[in-house]
Write a protein that holds these residues in place. Structure first.
Motif, PDB file in Angstrom:
ATOM      1  N   GLY A 176      -5.458   8.294   7.836  1.00  0.00           N
ATOM      2  CA  GLY A 176      -6.394   8.690   6.808  1.00  0.00           C
ATOM      3  C   GLY A 176      -6.567  10.197   6.811  1.00  0.00           C
ATOM      4  N   PRO A 227      -9.729   3.615  -0.340  1.00  0.00           N
ATOM      5  CA  PRO A 227      -9.211   3.609   1.036  1.00  0.00           C
ATOM      6  C   PRO A 227      -9.100   2.213   1.646  1.00  0.00           C
ATOM      7  CG  PRO A 227     -10.745   5.422   0.752  1.00  0.00           C
ATOM      8  CD  PRO A 227     -10.805   4.616  -0.509  1.00  0.00           C
ATOM      9  N   GLN A 228     -10.086   1.357   1.392  1.00  0.00           N
ATOM     10  CA  GLN A 228     -10.045   0.025   2.000  1.00  0.00           C
ATOM     11  C   GLN A 228      -8.866  -0.777   1.501  1.00  0.00           C
ATOM     12  OE1 GLN A 228     -12.217  -0.809   4.535  1.00  0.00           O
ATOM     13  NE2 GLN A 228     -10.699  -2.442   4.815  1.00  0.00           N
ATOM     14  N   PRO A 274      -9.246  12.919   6.128  1.00  0.00           N
ATOM     15  CA  PRO A 274     -10.681  13.139   5.897  1.00  0.00           C
ATOM     16  C   PRO A 274     -10.922  14.152   4.784  1.00  0.00           C
ATOM     17  CG  PRO A 274     -10.172  13.204   8.243  1.00  0.00           C
ATOM     18  CD  PRO A 274      -8.858  13.224   7.512  1.00  0.00           C
ATOM     19  N   GLU A 280      -9.370   9.697   2.444  1.00  0.00           N
ATOM     20  CA  GLU A 280     -10.605   8.971   2.736  1.00  0.00           C
ATOM     21  C   GLU A 280     -11.630   9.087   1.616  1.00  0.00           C
ATOM     22  OE1 GLU A 280     -12.050  10.070   6.604  1.00  0.00           O
ATOM     23  OE2 GLU A 280     -10.269   9.261   7.637  1.00  0.00           O
ATOM     24  N   GLU A 281     -11.391   9.993   0.661  1.00  0.00           N
ATOM     25  CA  GLU A 281     -12.266  10.123  -0.513  1.00  0.00           C
ATOM     26  C   GLU A 281     -11.555   9.693  -1.793  1.00  0.00           C
ATOM     27  OE1 GLU A 281     -15.396  10.826   0.039  1.00  0.00           O
ATOM     28  OE2 GLU A 281     -14.943  11.118   2.170  1.00  0.00           O
TER      29      GLU A 281
END
Length: 396
Positions: free
Chosen positions: A360, A339-340, A362, A332-333
């Protein structure tokens, strides 16, 4: 793309019942050397040679060899020579043969000498390979077209890499009759893209094999959104480091690409820095990226931007329905493959009828992903024949 990474933590917990007594044999090598044009996909072009690696491999394998086999270029369908490695685990194979895992390695470089099979530590992929061997999988890993051979490497050309992965499974079965037809794919970053593409092509290109599923961590999917970032001057330093290799790979597939349309300053002048194998020039690459300005990578005009966007779309995944379920993970980072981009690719795969479990991680970035026991349980269920879970209702 990105640095060679640690294997998903959960993969180390995979459990597959197998005896630990010595057993399994590599087929006696033929003295014949074939040209790719005279061979079938996956056929060995020359006798396998012993792979010389770290002692950890000796403790886990009954055979470790490098191979040169026939594969296919997605550019024109022509036969190609590709290299790789095959590792046969210790023990007596179960009924049906050793289950096979085809590993798609992360970016190792774009020069021929950056083939993992020519390095004792597989240029960072050894920690990925060892847990699979310890749990009774036969491991095959392609170098990809142009790494380890005289051809040029079409970096991040998904279809070609997918064929290379599929033919590595065939090559493993040519190495030993103890290799089963059931297999799974596992890859990170560039390798995540490669096993995804292999999944899409498997049913039509290698229908004699039984693909149970693929795991793609931080995969390079549709990279065309990077063109907007280039135009807007918002590339991350991680993306700047990869950009020269990305442009070079596209130029192999599209010889009419003009590098100066996209690379200027030290990104162009220090091409040697970015052509190095993984880990050789990490600090210097980061230093150049930190000093790079948007003017150094902005497309020269709108037409150049459109061409680049189209070329990247041609190299993307997904482009068709997957042959088997997919586990797709992203950090997610992640500042390299955003990520998108992965979420959008999973959504498109679902719309094409694929079965996708999207997860995902985190607080985690590119490649170094820990999903706990989820990947191990997912793989276990694929071998058990349990219906695959799907996130498609959530991402549509």
């Amino acid at each position: 793309m990105g640095s060679p990474v640690r294997v998903l933590a959960a993969v180390a917990t995979l459990v597959l019942a197998a005896s630990c007594t010595p057993g399994g044999e590599v087929r006696p090598p033929s003295s014949t050397t074939l040209s790719p044009a005279a061979a079938d996909p996956g056929e060995l072009l020359e006798p396998p040679e012993d792979f010389v690696g770290y002692a950890a491999l000796d403790d886990l394998t009954s055979a470790a060899v490098t191979v040169r086999y026939r594969s296919t270029s997605a550019r024109d369908g022509s036969p190609t020579a590709v290299t790789g490695v095959v590792f046969v685990p210790n023990g007596i194979p179960p009924a049906g043969g050793w289950p096979v895992v085809a590993v798609g390695h992360a970016t190792s470089g774009t020069a021929s000498r950056c083939a993992p099979s020519t390095h004792t530590g597989l240029l960072g992929s050894l920690p990925t390979v060892l847990p699979f061997l310890a749990n009774g999988y036969l491991v095959t890993m392609t170098d990809y077209e142009g790494l380890g051979t005289s051809d040029e490497h079409p970096y991040l050309d998904a279809r070609t890499a997918g064929y290379n992965v599929l033919d590595s499974v065939r090559a493993a079965r040519a190495v030993t009759g103890d290799a089963g037809a059931r297999w799974v794919g596992y890859g990170v970053s560039q390798g995540g893209q490669a096993v995804w593409a292999a999944n899409e092509a498997a049913a039509n290109y290698a229908g004699e094999l039984s693909l149970l599923g693929t795991i793609s961590a931080s995969p390079a999917t549709d990279l065309s959104p990077i063109v907007d970032e280039m135009t807007e001057g918002t590339l991350t330093e991680e993306q700047i480091v990869v950009l020269p290799s990305l442009i070079r790979g596209l130029q192999v597939v599209h010889p009419d690409l003009v590098r100066s349309d996209y690379l200027r300053g030290q990104l162009a002048d220090r091409a040697d820095v970015f052509a190095a194998c993984e880990g050789e020039n990490t600090a210097l690459q980061a230093d150049i990226a930190a000093r790079t300005t948007p003017a150094d990578y902005a497309p020269v005009d709108d037409a150049a931007a459109d061409r680049l966007r189209d070329w990247l779309r041609q190299a993307r995944v997904p482009t068709s329905t997957a042959s088997a379920p997919m586990f797709v993970g992203y950090g997610e980072e992640d500042r390299l493959t955003l990520p998108q981009w992965t979420i959008d690719a999973a959504r498109e795969a679902c719309e094409r009828g694929s079965t996708v479990l999207l997860r995902g991680a985190p607080g985690q970035g590119h490649g170094i992903l820990d999903f706990g026991v989820a990947p191990a349980e997912w793989l276990r269920d694929r071998y058990a024949g349990t219906p695959a879970p799907s996130s498609c209702a959530e991402v549509r």
